[in-house]
Design a protein around this motif. Structure first.
Motif, PDB file in Angstrom:
ATOM      1  N   ALA A 206       0.825  -1.211   0.000  1.00  0.00           N
ATOM      2  CA  ALA A 206       0.000   0.000   0.000  1.00  0.00           C
ATOM      3  C   ALA A 206       0.861   1.264   0.000  1.00  0.00           C
ATOM      4  N   TYR A 207       2.097   1.158   0.490  1.00  0.00           N
ATOM      5  CA  TYR A 207       2.950   2.363   0.489  1.00  0.00           C
ATOM      6  C   TYR A 207       3.211   2.853  -0.929  1.00  0.00           C
ATOM      7  N   LYS A 208       3.196   1.926  -1.913  1.00  0.00           N
ATOM      8  CA  LYS A 208       3.421   2.337  -3.297  1.00  0.00           C
ATOM      9  C   LYS A 208       2.278   3.188  -3.830  1.00  0.00           C
ATOM     10  N   SER A 209       1.114   3.065  -3.197  1.00  0.00           N
ATOM     11  CA  SER A 209      -0.029   3.846  -3.671  1.00  0.00           C
ATOM     12  C   SER A 209       0.215   5.340  -3.512  1.00  0.00           C
ATOM     13  N   LEU A 210       1.027   5.706  -2.533  1.00  0.00           N
ATOM     14  CA  LEU A 210       1.332   7.129  -2.334  1.00  0.00           C
ATOM     15  C   LEU A 210       2.104   7.689  -3.530  1.00  0.00           C
ATOM     16  N   ASP A 211       3.088   6.934  -3.998  1.00  0.00           N
ATOM     17  CA  ASP A 211       3.840   7.356  -5.177  1.00  0.00           C
ATOM     18  C   ASP A 211       2.948   7.339  -6.415  1.00  0.00           C
ATOM     19  N   LEU A 212       2.055   6.360  -6.508  1.00  0.00           N
ATOM     20  CA  LEU A 212       1.139   6.274  -7.643  1.00  0.00           C
ATOM     21  C   LEU A 212       0.242   7.507  -7.705  1.00  0.00           C
ATOM     22  N   ILE A 213      -0.280   7.925  -6.554  1.00  0.00           N
ATOM     23  CA  ILE A 213      -1.119   9.125  -6.508  1.00  0.00           C
ATOM     24  C   ILE A 213      -0.335  10.342  -6.983  1.00  0.00           C
ATOM     25  N   ARG A 214       0.878  10.476  -6.490  1.00  0.00           N
ATOM     26  CA  ARG A 214       1.704  11.636  -6.857  1.00  0.00           C
ATOM     27  C   ARG A 214       1.938  11.676  -8.361  1.00  0.00           C
ATOM     28  N   ARG A 215       2.255  10.536  -8.932  1.00  0.00           N
ATOM     29  CA  ARG A 215       2.572  10.507 -10.369  1.00  0.00           C
ATOM     30  C   ARG A 215       1.312  10.691 -11.224  1.00  0.00           C
ATOM     31  N   LEU A 216       0.201  10.185 -10.764  1.00  0.00           N
ATOM     32  CA  LEU A 216      -1.050  10.402 -11.498  1.00  0.00           C
ATOM     33  C   LEU A 216      -1.382  11.887 -11.551  1.00  0.00           C
ATOM     34  N   ARG A 217      -1.205  12.557 -10.432  1.00  0.00           N
ATOM     35  CA  ARG A 217      -1.493  13.992 -10.405  1.00  0.00           C
ATOM     36  C   ARG A 217      -0.499  14.781 -11.254  1.00  0.00           C
ATOM     37  N   GLU A 218       0.754  14.332 -11.279  1.00  0.00           N
ATOM     38  CA  GLU A 218       1.737  14.983 -12.144  1.00  0.00           C
ATOM     39  C   GLU A 218       1.315  14.930 -13.607  1.00  0.00           C
ATOM     40  N   LYS A 219       0.628  13.855 -13.980  1.00  0.00           N
ATOM     41  CA  LYS A 219       0.188  13.676 -15.358  1.00  0.00           C
ATOM     42  C   LYS A 219      -1.170  14.319 -15.620  1.00  0.00           C
ATOM     43  N   GLY A 220      -1.716  15.025 -14.616  1.00  0.00           N
ATOM     44  CA  GLY A 220      -2.952  15.762 -14.819  1.00  0.00           C
ATOM     45  C   GLY A 220      -4.216  15.019 -14.465  1.00  0.00           C
ATOM     46  N   ALA A 221      -4.109  13.853 -13.877  1.00  0.00           N
ATOM     47  CA  ALA A 221      -5.299  13.093 -13.490  1.00  0.00           C
ATOM     48  C   ALA A 221      -5.816  13.568 -12.136  1.00  0.00           C
ATOM     49  N   ALA A 222      -7.125  13.475 -11.961  1.00  0.00           N
ATOM     50  CA  ALA A 222      -7.744  13.712 -10.658  1.00  0.00           C
ATOM     51  C   ALA A 222      -7.911  12.369  -9.967  1.00  0.00           C
TER      52      ALA A 222
END
Length: 398
Positions: A17-33
């Motif tokens: 689950a700790y990887k989900s934090l990085d996933l959220i960050r990268r999704l937002r970097e790409k413009g996703a909500a």
């Protein structure tokens, strides 16, 4: 590709689950909500505060929240996203999904949705290999759920094997492929790649010289156009692309079985360098060299012809079957004859004689052979060959 896309991210309870934090960050970097949902078990590994801070959104946790459920919030959440991502997807949540349970917010969202779903499984190797988990996985795939991973490697518990959640870049690539609005959206394509290895004894095998680079590039290009890609690969030198379903195999017989299991499909691209023969009897022990003795006599049998087997199917044949012909002389003549002999629609032919540097290299020079004749493309990088071929496939499928 992700700009403006709405992702509902469900985080279930596992160490990954700790990887989900990085996933959220990268999704937002790409413009996703990103709208996050945490299971109660997930809160043992990541905090609602950290998830909320990174996503910039409220974290949803409780199915029976009076404020949210006054307007049937779980229904709205489940249908307002462009994609639902479950990362990590534990064995428990996969079991709930496969059996239609709705006992908490996450499982209820997943049951109440008609939005596409992508899961990234993560669990102990024994849990992943358990027949119950494999039954659930098959059921989920049959329901149209997309899957990325798991990877093989060291576990937090100290064991080693398949079960590690896919790394964030691979999950991102899978998300991009899932939301792609390209011309192959809704199409399913099977791609074979890499060499096959036919064992002689426990330490020796017969194989072809193939890095798998061209097949890998083709799978990535097709996924980039929105296709659902099943990537059946032998032991290649290059890593498989993200955003595709990877089926690793070793022998030609395993590859044929995997391709048949992946059908039905709209198209199939056979880029693998399949060994034509295998030994009739594989030795269970290493064959020893005898001092002064003659070399062992190996009897060979022909491997199944995967391209012909699929191209000549009477039922369930893909609408477009594409083969490859790696030749060292009379390339167009041999490839044209191969197309007629195998019964496929197209052949992608190339000259792999040592002087070309194509086998294992970064570039390729191919001739596309169809019913209309031969079309030679200029020498270019393998990714560009893949993009050009993918575009032609999209055009052919309409």
């Amino acid at each position: 590709m992700l700009s403006g896309k709405r992702i509902l991210l469900i985080v279930s309870g596992g160490i990954a689950a700790y990887k989900s934090l990085d996933l959220i960050r990268r999704l937002r970097e790409k413009g996703a909500a990103v709208t996050p949902v945490l299971t109660r078990a997930a809160e043992q590994f990541v905090t609602p505060l950290s998830v909320s801070a990174l996503s910039g959104n409220k974290v949803y946790r409780d199915l029976f929240d009076l404020t949210d459920e006054a307007e049937m919030g779980h229904i709205e959440l489940s249908r307002s996203a462009d994609l639902i991502v479950v990362a990590p997807a534990t064995a428990d949540l996969m079991a709930k999904m496969a059996n239609g349970l709705a006992c908490d917010l996450a499982s209820t969202l997943l049951l109440a949705t008609d939005t596409p779903v992508l899961i990234a499984p993560s669990m102990n190797v024994r849990m992943w290999q358990h027949p119950a988990t494999q039954r659930n996985l098959a059921a989920l795939k049959g329901d149209g759920i997309a899957v990325v991973g798991p990877d093989e490697g060291a576990m937090a518990c100290g064991e080693y094997g398949p079960g590690r959640m896919a790394e964030v870049p691979a999950i991102l690539a899978a998300i991009e492929a899932a939301v792609a609005d390209g011309p192959l959206k809704g199409r399913r394509v099977v791609v074979t790649s890499g060499p096959t290895q036919e064992p002689i004894d426990p330490v020796r095998y017969i194989a072809n010289r193939s890095s798998g680079a061209q097949g890998t590039a083709i799978a990535a290009a097709l996924a980039g156009l929105g296709a659902e890609v099943v990537f059946v690969t032998g032991p290649a030198d290059v890593a498989p692309p993200g955003g595709v379903t990877v089926v690793p195999v070793e022998s030609a017989r395993e590859m044929l079985a995997a391709v048949e299991a992946a059908l039905p499909a709209d198209a199939a691209v056979f880029a693998a360098a399949v060994a034509d023969w295998r030994v009739a009897e594989q030795s269970g022990a290493k064959i020893k060299k005898q001092p002064g003795g003659a070399p062992p006599a190996l009897q060979f049998v022909e491997n199944p012809d995967i391209l012909a087997a699929i191209a000549r199917r009477s039922a369930g044949r893909p609408a477009l079957v594409v083969g490859f012909a790696a030749e060292t002389d009379d390339v167009i003549a041999h490839a044209t004859a191969k197309r007629a002999r195998k019964g496929c629609d197209w052949i992608v032919a190339n000259d792999v004689s040592p002087a070309t540097g194509i086998m294992g290299g970064a570039e390729n020079e191919v001739t596309l052979i169809t019913a209309d004749g031969a079309e030679t493309w200029p020498r270019m990088g393998k990714p560009e060959v893949a993009r050009r071929l993918a575009a032609r496939i999209a055009e052919a499928l309409g």
